[in-house]
Design a protein around this motif. Sequence first.
Motif, short mmCIF file in Angstrom:
data_model
loop_
_atom_site.label_atom_id
_atom_site.label_comp_id
_atom_site.label_asym_id
_atom_site.label_seq_id
_atom_site.Cartn_x
_atom_site.Cartn_y
_atom_site.Cartn_z
N SER A 101 29.04 60.93 51.44
CA SER A 101 27.96 61.88 51.74
C SER A 101 27.47 62.58 50.49
CB SER A 101 28.47 62.90 52.77
OG SER A 101 27.49 63.88 53.02
N ASP A 102 28.41 63.05 49.65
CA ASP A 102 28.00 63.73 48.41
C ASP A 102 27.30 62.77 47.46
OD1 ASP A 102 29.15 65.98 49.41
OD2 ASP A 102 30.96 65.89 48.18
N LEU B 231 22.22 61.01 44.74
CA LEU B 231 21.23 59.98 44.43
C LEU B 231 19.87 60.34 44.99
CD1 LEU B 231 23.26 56.67 44.92
CD2 LEU B 231 22.39 57.62 42.79
N ARG B 232 19.86 60.88 46.19
CA ARG B 232 18.58 61.27 46.80
C ARG B 232 17.90 62.37 45.99
NH1 ARG B 232 20.35 61.32 51.43
NH2 ARG B 232 21.04 63.50 51.55
N GLN C 30 14.60 59.20 46.59
CA GLN C 30 14.59 58.26 47.70
C GLN C 30 16.02 58.01 48.17
OE1 GLN C 30 12.99 54.86 45.18
NE2 GLN C 30 14.41 53.76 46.48
N THR C 31 16.13 57.46 49.39
CA THR C 31 17.45 57.27 50.00
C THR C 31 18.11 56.01 49.47
OG1 THR C 31 16.73 58.41 52.01
CG2 THR C 31 18.69 57.00 52.17
N HIS D 29 20.89 49.80 48.50
CA HIS D 29 22.22 50.36 48.65
C HIS D 29 23.08 50.02 47.45
CE1 HIS D 29 22.64 46.28 50.41
NE2 HIS D 29 23.88 46.34 49.96
N LEU D 30 24.07 50.90 47.25
CA LEU D 30 25.05 50.75 46.17
C LEU D 30 26.33 50.21 46.78
CD1 LEU D 30 25.63 51.32 43.13
CD2 LEU D 30 26.48 53.56 43.83
N CYS D 31 26.74 49.04 46.38
CA CYS D 31 27.90 48.36 46.96
C CYS D 31 29.14 48.67 46.10
CB CYS D 31 27.65 46.87 47.03
SG CYS D 31 28.96 45.95 47.86
#
Length: 624
Positions: A325-326, A331-332, A337-338, A353-355
């Motif tokens: 969550s943090d 990043l947002r 952006q999400t 997304h960050l994997c």
Amino acid sequence: MSLSLIFELSIWITSVCGVLVALWLTWRAGKQRDLSALAGFAVMMALWCFGHLALFHGYQSLGMVLLLANPLMPTFFLHFALLFVNEGRACRPWLTAMTRHIPWIYITSIGVTLYSIWVNAGATIRLMDDRPFFVFTESGALNLGYTVLIGVLAHAVLLLGWRHHSGNKRRSILAMFGVGAWGLLLATSFVFPSFGIDVFPYPMLLLPSYLLLLVYGVVRYQILAVNRFANRALLALVMMLLVLCVIAVLGVFSGRVGLEALTNVPIWQLWLYSLVVLLMAALVYPTVRRITERLVFPGAVLNEQVLDTWSRQLNLADSWTQLVSDGEALLRRQLGQTVTIKLPNDTAPSGLHLCIEQGDIGWSAHVEKTDDLSPGMRLNLEVFGSLFASSCAALERSLALAEAERKRLDEQHLVELGSLSASMAHELRNPLNIISMAAYNAPEETRKHIKDQLARADRLVGDMLVYSGKLSLQYQRVPIKSLVSSVLTTLSTEQVSIDIQVEDTLQIDADSHRLQQVFINLIDNGLAYVRNLERGAMCVEAYLDSGRFVCRIHNNGPQLDDVLTQDELFRPFVSKRRGGNGLGLAIVKRIVDAHGGTIVHRSDCGWPVTFEVTLPPDNTEGDV
């Protein structure tokens, strides 16, 4: 430029530096008395230099007073040395006593100064372009000797501190010794004329460096701002020297390559112009750098402040949910952006997304679907991914340590509970026996009721001892069907149909007594639910499956609540059975675990309630 003007410029610079250093130390000192004393030393150095300047410009009386106040400089330095050294392991009673009596040393120094002024301990001679320069008279021997004595005493205090301190304090004292040697070299030329040595005091031209180096050597290990300033000052000095060397080379070779106009410009003007250009470049460099970064890496700006915020925020997380969550919030906020963060075993989300992955070499991160990202955003994601992977590793270690600590506390709690249970058994069974004997003459019905309740209390005490105590297993060959039959003879099985589906030859390696407790608790637990049913029935089946012992105890009583999970069902004191103590299934699980087996509740075996016990094929003796 004449030598006298160079000397005057050096003294002016030393005076101004002394005042600035004193103001800065006073501002930073706060409650640090040692820095306040060092500020006093800087002030006296500035006044001493002003004394030379006053002589140069005809103010002989003022100049003599300031120069004859020479003893106050080492007095302030002695005060600083005492405060700086006399703490911790280097604290000595005589140093404490000297610090307590430092006002008397100040008074003595003032007395020597006043005496020197009264006896005219100073005079002037014509030196350097016929300008006046200070010398000591014969009456000035006391002033000079006292000044040297206080200076030697101050450095002796530093020597003691260097021997007994360690770490940054020891390094600071060592730096002060080095600077003190440099100051001694510079001050030597000051006393040359007083001894009739007619040599121009060239070393005094470097006086500004002495004060700055002394202060830097003292506080460089205490105040971070000093190190930043020193770093910038050293860089500026190196650049100035480099420019000077380049200008000198140009002055020599410019005429040979056809640049006669450049040859006719004085070297000092070229140097001054170059320094102006260098200063302008330094001023516009931050702005130009930001513009070029925007052009090369369009998108969000990445700097030290952002990295520090990321690292600090991620390290505060104490769970995987909070960490993700943090991370997504950071990043947002940075990219506008999400960006979804995917941990191992999570389903891959749609979109950017960050994997995060965990491999043999540790945690790593890579960005998915980056085709539409600018180079700047891609750089931000890659750097953030690296920090996030490091935070994952740190959180994993933190959670592992927390789990180990929890298990240690649980084990400690069980040990304490075992001791408490043993003590409680001793304390309770004695009054229970007295109650049993006292009820001997009671009516039959009352006596039977008391006996039943005493048996229940005794069993509760025994169960607590079994659950909290240490299990010592003694393995032997156990015939299962005979064991089950003997257990049934001890239980009240009236009006309940019990079917035993166990081969006569079935035997396993187990602790016979403990395994008997397992069957007693499981069968008695089932009887409690089916005894009052119209067609209550139970079934005990046991067999070997690939060497593993499997035993299922079925009953047709009411199904268990769906809200109870497998773990909750075998926890102590969660019994739903009327009259139960909540320890029966917990004791069964502890005994089965001690044998290296498992116990589960099942509802898919054709019966409403089934408890399945599985033991491994090979068991060895041990303690649990």
